[in-house]
Design a protein around this motif. Structure first.
Motif, PDB file in Angstrom:
ATOM      1  N   ARG A 111     -60.755  11.209 -11.918  1.00  0.00           N
ATOM      2  CA  ARG A 111     -61.948  10.380 -11.691  1.00  0.00           C
ATOM      3  C   ARG A 111     -63.221  11.200 -11.909  1.00  0.00           C
ATOM      4  NH1 ARG A 111     -58.733   7.036  -8.309  1.00  0.00           N
ATOM      5  NH2 ARG A 111     -58.573   8.585  -6.655  1.00  0.00           N
ATOM      6  N   ARG A 114     -63.678  11.376 -15.571  1.00  0.00           N
ATOM      7  CA  ARG A 114     -64.129  10.083 -16.110  1.00  0.00           C
ATOM      8  C   ARG A 114     -65.618   9.878 -15.824  1.00  0.00           C
ATOM      9  NH1 ARG A 114     -65.629   7.139 -18.876  1.00  0.00           N
ATOM     10  NH2 ARG A 114     -65.118   4.972 -19.335  1.00  0.00           N
ATOM     11  N   ASN A 119     -63.735   9.863 -21.839  1.00  0.00           N
ATOM     12  CA  ASN A 119     -63.253   8.481 -21.883  1.00  0.00           C
ATOM     13  C   ASN A 119     -61.918   8.332 -22.609  1.00  0.00           C
ATOM     14  OD1 ASN A 119     -64.075   8.692 -24.611  1.00  0.00           O
ATOM     15  ND2 ASN A 119     -66.077   7.784 -24.144  1.00  0.00           N
ATOM     16  N   PHE A 157     -59.399   5.510 -16.979  1.00  0.00           N
ATOM     17  CA  PHE A 157     -59.229   5.744 -18.414  1.00  0.00           C
ATOM     18  C   PHE A 157     -58.547   4.529 -19.049  1.00  0.00           C
ATOM     19  CE2 PHE A 157     -59.880  10.079 -17.010  1.00  0.00           C
ATOM     20  CZ  PHE A 157     -60.594  10.641 -18.064  1.00  0.00           C
TER      21      PHE A 157
END
Length: 373
Positions: A111, A114, A119, A157
């Protein structure tokens, strides 16, 4: 900067927990104590290289290795932050990092990545058979691959790629089909499927006679089954070894096959930029001392570029055409017309491409096309 040219960036991360028996990439096992110094050196090189990219917009970033995920989320996020600080990064840039499944289990760490801007994640699954994984020297299990894919989804993702290898020691068609089915069950957006290559200097090369490797005919059968199985499950082939759901082709890797420009950073990284091809020497210690030594650096002539267009274009499903080739094309068309008569090539309007059967003979066909022009 709407007229800015697109540019890809590749950051090489040369660290692994252990070396696989088939790997000839530049990576070092058990060198974790050098990671902080390496990241500092990589940031320094990114800063130094920024001026020459001032007229470009970076639309793809790829962290490969080695095992980038071994660096940990904090270091990876800092590297991406350095890219954003020195380069014009497009809002819709494709930003990928490679991960071995054993080092991509933590959803909180994923996380963080991300939210930092990554991505796309590429997981080195290689096989879903634990026996095959052990034979390759892989240190993860099939269950860990499934957990890593689930953790990536949980972290947000929506572009997940899996790498697989066929033609492994003692591999049967049934076992390869089971690997494909297990991979598709995880519903990745992208799959890269490579035939095992026995490279000189690797442990596998030294024991190749005892490895019970499938022969060339079996390798061909594995490949054609891959194309068939993935097509039936919604994955279109767009390059010899690469398949994706619609719209999820690897934008970064397409630069390599369509003569796009890219800059590579770190020892072992290659670049194609400003009409030159160059590569940083495979010497981590020299790199850490601030010495950027190039193992190769040469201008690409117009004729070489034309030949690269033919050679790389025939690796893709999109193929080649006379209008783009920039050289007399009649000889190439004659070769491809003969290939078409044998089911090895196809034509779509002005474009010529190889079929899956043709891809199996691509090196020979490409050599014939180059001779003909």
């Amino acid at each position: 900067m709407s007229d800015a040219r697109p540019l890809g960036l590749y950051l090489h991360i040369p660290f692994c927990k252990s070396k696989c028996i088939y790997c000839d990439f530049y990576s070092l096992a058990r060198s974790e104590e050098k990671m902080d110094a390496y990241c500092a050196a990589l940031k320094r090189e990114l800063s130094q290289g920024a001026a020459r990219a001032a007229a470009y917009t970076v639309d793809t970033v790829y962290l490969g290795g080695g095992t980038p995920s071994l660096l940990g989320a904090r270091r990876l996020a800092e590297l991406l932050e350095a890219v954003g600080a020195h380069y014009a990064l497009s809002r819709d840039a494709e930003i990928t990092f490679e991960a071995n499944p054993d080092s991509a289990q933590d959803a909180d760490a994923l996380r963080l990545l991300r939210s930092a801007g990554f991505n796309r994640i590429s997981l080195g699954a290689q096989s879903f058979d634990d026996g095959e994984l052990r034979a390759l020297g892989r240190i993860h299990t099939a269950a860990e691959t499934a957990r890593a894919a689930a953790a990536a989804r949980s972290a947000g993702f929506d572009n997940v790629s899996l790498d697989l290898i066929y033609g492994l020691p003692r591999q049967t068609m049934a076992r390869w089909q089971a690997n494909l089915a297990a991979a598709v069950a995880l519903q990745p957006e992208h799959l890269s499927c490579y035939g095992l290559k026995v490279e000189k200097g690797t442990p596998l090369y030294s024991r190749r006679a005892q490895a019970q490797l499938p022969d060339d005919d079996a390798q061909a059968d594995f490949y054609l089954e891959t194309v068939r199985f993935l097509r039936e499950n919604g994955y279109g082939q767009y390059e010899i070894s690469n398949f994706s759901k619609p719209g999820y082709e690897s934008r970064h890797n397409l630069k390599y096959w369509t003569l796009g420009e890219y800059l590579g950073f770190g020892p072992g990284a290659h670049s194609d930029f400003g009409g030159r091809r160059f590569a940083v020497a495979r010497d981590l210690n020299a790199y850490l001392q601030g010495s950027i030594v190039y193992s190769e650096d040469a201008a690409v002539s117009p004729r070489e570029r034309q030949e690269e267009y033919l050679m790389l274009g025939l690796r893709t499903v999109r193929g080649i055409c006379a209008r783009e080739a920039g050289l007399p094309f009649a000889g190439a068309e004659a070769v491809l017309r003969e290939c078409k008569a044998h089911g090895l090539a196809g034509q779509n309007g002005e474009r010529w491409h190889l079929t899956p059967q043709g891809f199996l003979l691509s090196n020979r066909i490409i050599a014939c096309v180059l001779d003909a022009v």
